[in-house]
Structures are given as C-alpha cells and as structure tokens.
Design an enzyme around this catalytic site. Sequence first.
Site, PDB file in Angstrom:
ATOM      1  N   CYS A   1       0.859  -1.175   0.000  1.00  0.00           N
ATOM      2  CA  CYS A   1       0.000   0.000   0.000  1.00  0.00           C
ATOM      3  C   CYS A   1       0.902   1.235   0.000  1.00  0.00           C
ATOM      4  CB  CYS A   1      -0.903   0.005   1.229  1.00  0.00           C
ATOM      5  SG  CYS A   1      -1.855   1.534   1.399  1.00  0.00           S
TER       6      CYS A   1
ATOM      7  N   ASP B   1      -0.468  -5.685   0.310  1.00  0.00           N
ATOM      8  CA  ASP B   1      -1.763  -5.971  -0.308  1.00  0.00           C
ATOM      9  C   ASP B   1      -1.609  -7.281  -1.074  1.00  0.00           C
ATOM     10  OD1 ASP B   1      -3.282  -3.745   0.488  1.00  0.00           O
ATOM     11  OD2 ASP B   1      -2.431  -2.504  -1.096  1.00  0.00           O
TER      12      ASP B   1
END
Length: 133
Positions: A34, A41
Amino acid sequence: MPSKPSRSLESFPNPNPERDYLIRMQIPEFTCLCPRTGQPDFATLFLDYVPDRKCVELKSLKLYIWSYRNEGAFHEAVTNRICDDLVRLLSPRFLRLVARFFVRGGIFTSVVVEHRKPRWNPVPGFDLPPIEE
C-alpha cells in the site's frame, strides 16, 4: 540458486496463430505494498488472452509478478501497468486482467482491465468467457 524477481517479460511464437483460442491463467500469489501505509496488499490475478503472434513465457511472467512485492502501488495503477506491459509485449487480439484484492479495511477491491486489438472480432462460435465473481 533461486531466481530473482525481474521486470523482464519474455515471449515465444504462438504455435497456432491462424486460430483464435483462449489462454487462461490464475495467479494467486500477487503482492504489492500500500503506497499510503506500506502494508502488504494481496491479490489473485486472473489473466485471459487470445494471442496473436506471441505468447507469454511463464517463468518470466512469474518473476515479473514477484517483482511487485516490495513496490508501493494503488490497486488501479498496478493492474493497468501489468496490462499495459503484457499488451506491449504480446500485442494480443484480446487481453483481460482481473485483480481481486483481499479485504482491506472491510473492503474487497476488484480491478478489471481489458484490451482489444482494433478491428479484431472473435470468429463465429468463439465466445469470450464472462468475468467470474
């Protein structure tokens, strides 16, 4: 010695360029970071493409996908970048990339990107599969 992540995608000649056929891949181990929090992620990528003259070489695709592990990227940006890189390499008749990101903050995100070669239409009887939910 283990392979190192690389942004170098490779291709090989399509063994049947006279025919429309679908290549479908599921890539369950995509990760990036992120860009706001630095947290990882995770996503599963679904790649469908109808090759023209070239097909993507799988080991190079694996190493390319791994190369995003330590890079900060918004879901929308990274999905479009991967699509653009594959289109640039392959110039496929059709390509669809679906990135299904795991839940983050109570929100699941899916990003769908498509490319269709100008003036290409599937031969009669050849149907492009719908996106599976």
